[in-house]
Design a protein around this motif. Structure first.
Motif, PDB file in Angstrom:
ATOM      1  N   TYR A   5      32.719 -35.414 -72.473  1.00 35.99           N
ATOM      2  CA  TYR A   5      32.070 -36.563 -71.845  1.00 35.99           C
ATOM      3  C   TYR A   5      32.855 -37.019 -70.617  1.00 35.99           C
ATOM      4  O   TYR A   5      34.085 -36.920 -70.572  1.00 35.99           O
ATOM      5  CB  TYR A   5      31.944 -37.732 -72.825  1.00 35.99           C
ATOM      6  N   ARG A   6      32.149 -37.543 -69.637  1.00 39.07           N
ATOM      7  CA  ARG A   6      32.773 -38.011 -68.408  1.00 39.07           C
ATOM      8  C   ARG A   6      32.121 -39.318 -67.963  1.00 39.07           C
ATOM      9  O   ARG A   6      31.040 -39.689 -68.416  1.00 39.07           O
ATOM     10  CB  ARG A   6      32.645 -36.971 -67.294  1.00 39.07           C
ATOM     11  N   SER A   7      32.791 -39.985 -67.040  1.00 40.21           N
ATOM     12  CA  SER A   7      32.288 -41.209 -66.428  1.00 40.21           C
ATOM     13  C   SER A   7      32.898 -41.298 -65.041  1.00 40.21           C
ATOM     14  O   SER A   7      34.023 -40.830 -64.827  1.00 40.21           O
ATOM     15  CB  SER A   7      32.696 -42.429 -67.269  1.00 40.21           C
ATOM     16  N   PRO A   8      32.182 -41.873 -64.076  1.00 41.59           N
ATOM     17  CA  PRO A   8      32.740 -41.946 -62.719  1.00 41.59           C
ATOM     18  C   PRO A   8      33.907 -42.903 -62.575  1.00 41.59           C
ATOM     19  O   PRO A   8      34.627 -42.836 -61.580  1.00 41.59           O
ATOM     20  CB  PRO A   8      31.547 -42.410 -61.872  1.00 41.59           C
ATOM     21  N   ALA A   9      34.129 -43.784 -63.540  1.00 39.84           N
ATOM     22  CA  ALA A   9      35.191 -44.772 -63.392  1.00 39.84           C
ATOM     23  C   ALA A   9      35.742 -45.189 -64.749  1.00 39.84           C
ATOM     24  O   ALA A   9      35.012 -45.309 -65.732  1.00 39.84           O
ATOM     25  CB  ALA A   9      34.671 -46.002 -62.654  1.00 39.84           C
ATOM     26  N   ASP A  49      54.231 -46.950 -83.502  1.00 40.28           N
ATOM     27  CA  ASP A  49      53.506 -46.782 -82.242  1.00 40.28           C
ATOM     28  C   ASP A  49      52.035 -47.133 -82.435  1.00 40.28           C
ATOM     29  O   ASP A  49      51.344 -46.540 -83.261  1.00 40.28           O
ATOM     30  CB  ASP A  49      53.643 -45.341 -81.752  1.00 40.28           C
ATOM     31  N   LEU A  50      51.549 -48.104 -81.676  1.00 42.17           N
ATOM     32  CA  LEU A  50      50.146 -48.526 -81.727  1.00 42.17           C
ATOM     33  C   LEU A  50      49.376 -48.082 -80.492  1.00 42.17           C
ATOM     34  O   LEU A  50      48.239 -48.504 -80.274  1.00 42.17           O
ATOM     35  CB  LEU A  50      50.061 -50.060 -81.831  1.00 42.17           C
ATOM     36  N   SER A  51      49.983 -47.223 -79.677  1.00 39.47           N
ATOM     37  CA  SER A  51      49.399 -46.855 -78.389  1.00 39.47           C
ATOM     38  C   SER A  51      48.196 -45.931 -78.532  1.00 39.47           C
ATOM     39  O   SER A  51      47.906 -45.410 -79.609  1.00 39.47           O
ATOM     40  CB  SER A  51      50.460 -46.193 -77.501  1.00 39.47           C
ATOM     41  N   ALA A  52      47.540 -45.711 -77.399  1.00 40.14           N
ATOM     42  CA  ALA A  52      46.305 -44.931 -77.373  1.00 40.14           C
ATOM     43  C   ALA A  52      46.535 -43.431 -77.518  1.00 40.14           C
ATOM     44  O   ALA A  52      45.611 -42.693 -77.848  1.00 40.14           O
ATOM     45  CB  ALA A  52      45.554 -45.210 -76.075  1.00 40.14           C
ATOM     46  N   GLY A  53      47.743 -42.947 -77.237  1.00 41.21           N
ATOM     47  CA  GLY A  53      48.028 -41.525 -77.400  1.00 41.21           C
ATOM     48  C   GLY A  53      47.703 -40.674 -76.187  1.00 41.21           C
ATOM     49  O   GLY A  53      47.601 -39.448 -76.296  1.00 41.21           O
ATOM     50  N   TRP A  54      47.545 -41.283 -75.032  1.00 40.17           N
ATOM     51  CA  TRP A  54      47.316 -40.553 -73.781  1.00 40.17           C
ATOM     52  C   TRP A  54      47.801 -41.429 -72.628  1.00 40.17           C
ATOM     53  O   TRP A  54      48.010 -42.624 -72.799  1.00 40.17           O
ATOM     54  CB  TRP A  54      45.830 -40.192 -73.603  1.00 40.17           C
ATOM     55  N   SER A  60      43.359 -38.682 -65.292  1.00 42.33           N
ATOM     56  CA  SER A  60      43.189 -38.118 -63.955  1.00 42.33           C
ATOM     57  C   SER A  60      42.922 -36.625 -64.008  1.00 42.33           C
ATOM     58  O   SER A  60      42.086 -36.102 -63.258  1.00 42.33           O
ATOM     59  CB  SER A  60      44.434 -38.400 -63.107  1.00 42.33           C
ATOM     60  N   ALA A  61      43.611 -35.932 -64.919  1.00 41.57           N
ATOM     61  CA  ALA A  61      43.437 -34.480 -65.041  1.00 41.57           C
ATOM     62  C   ALA A  61      42.032 -34.116 -65.493  1.00 41.57           C
ATOM     63  O   ALA A  61      41.566 -32.994 -65.236  1.00 41.57           O
ATOM     64  CB  ALA A  61      44.459 -33.912 -66.019  1.00 41.57           C
ATOM     65  N   HIS A  62      41.342 -35.053 -66.133  1.00 44.15           N
ATOM     66  CA  HIS A  62      39.977 -34.803 -66.595  1.00 44.15           C
ATOM     67  C   HIS A  62      38.938 -35.447 -65.674  1.00 44.15           C
ATOM     68  O   HIS A  62      37.786 -35.651 -66.071  1.00 44.15           O
ATOM     69  CB  HIS A  62      39.805 -35.296 -68.031  1.00 44.15           C
TER      70      HIS A  62
END
Length: 276
Positions: free
Chosen positions: A83-87, A108-113, A119-121
């Motif tokens: 899946y993608r999105s322009p923003a 760790d409660l972070s999102a993992g990315w 940006s790479a995607h």
């Protein structure tokens, strides 16, 4: 017309085909402008979208309220299935690692990315500071003055910086406002900065009447007095729709129904709110 559908939330739905888990994800359609607000903790929000017949391929943007896993970890799953999105819109400081501290242990409660993953995607990452209008009548807000001193943040929440672990002030957290013919609709993820602080500041910045407040209010850890004052503050806005969920807590949701009557409701996966 604004249409808001819950894709993920903690509580079970009457639609037993849907999955519930700790997290939040909403999809919004504002006169054809489609936004995904938060992505839950994993891929299950996409399962729910599929079961509800909701197409996630035609988005105008993704908004992540803050980088706790239960709001943003599902973004990785979303991207890795194509899946993608322009923003992609996040608050300033979103990529700081977030933790919960218990004694000498940090969970760790972070999102993992990180930003490089997005940006790479092919995602253009917009870092929101202050107020950013992303479409006519649709704005994202960051930076909420702490005018209500009782809206404290639990000491267990910390973030990792170049100075080591410091208390997390959740200055990165963002909220969404959408102008409708009925008034302003405010969408919050977790309201760590305090729901009263957030609603007051958004109303001040926009000068608009609040018609609806929807999302998490993080009153699950609040005492009775703070909860009551928060519900009374929402009441004082004159909002006609209060849709509480996720981290609001059962006590706050019950109190909201007692104080606000039919203006308040608890929302779960599959629930839709339509505002003309």
């Amino acid at each position: 017309m604004l249409r808001i559908t819950v894709l993920m939330e903690n509580s079970p739905s009457a639609n037993k085909a849907l999955i519930n888990e700790h997290g939040l994800s909403l999809i919004l359609d504002a006169d054809g402008y489609r936004l995904l607000f938060d992505c839950g903790s994993g891929a299950h929000f996409m399962h729910n979208a599929h079961k509800l017949g909701i197409n996630l391929t035609a988005l105008d943007g993704i908004i992540l309220s803050h980088s706790h896993y239960d709001h943003a970890a599902g973004f990785r799953d979303f991207v890795e299935v194509g899946y993608r999105s322009p923003a992609l819109y996040v608050g300033k400081g979103f990529f700081d690692r977030k933790f919960s501290k218990k004694g000498s242990v940090y969970t760790d409660l972070s999102a993992g990315w990180d930003e490089s993953f997005a940006s790479a995607h092919g995602f253009k990452v917009h870092m929101v500071s202050g107020t950013m209008e992303i479409a006519p009548g649709i704005s994202i807000h960051q930076g909420f003055p702490r005018t209500h001193e009782e809206e404290t943040i639990p000491n267990r929440f910390v973030k990792e910086t170049g100075r080591g672990f410091v208390p997390d002030d959740f200055s990165d957290e963002i909220a969404l406002s959408i102008k409708t013919t009925e008034g302003l609709v405010v969408i919050a993820g977790c309201s760590h900065p305090g729901i009263m602080n957030m609603v007051d500041e958004i109303q001040k910045r926009t000068g608009e009447r609040i018609y609806a407040v929807i999302g998490g209010t993080h009153l699950t850890e609040a005492d009775e007095e703070r909860t009551r004052r928060s519900i009374q503050a929402l009441d004082s806005t004159g909002a006609e729709i209060i849709g509480l969920c996720h981290c609001s807590g059962l006590n706050a949701e019950e109190m909201a129904r007692e104080v606000l009557g039919g203006r308040a409701s608890s929302i779960v996966p599959g629930d839709t709110i339509v505002i003309r």
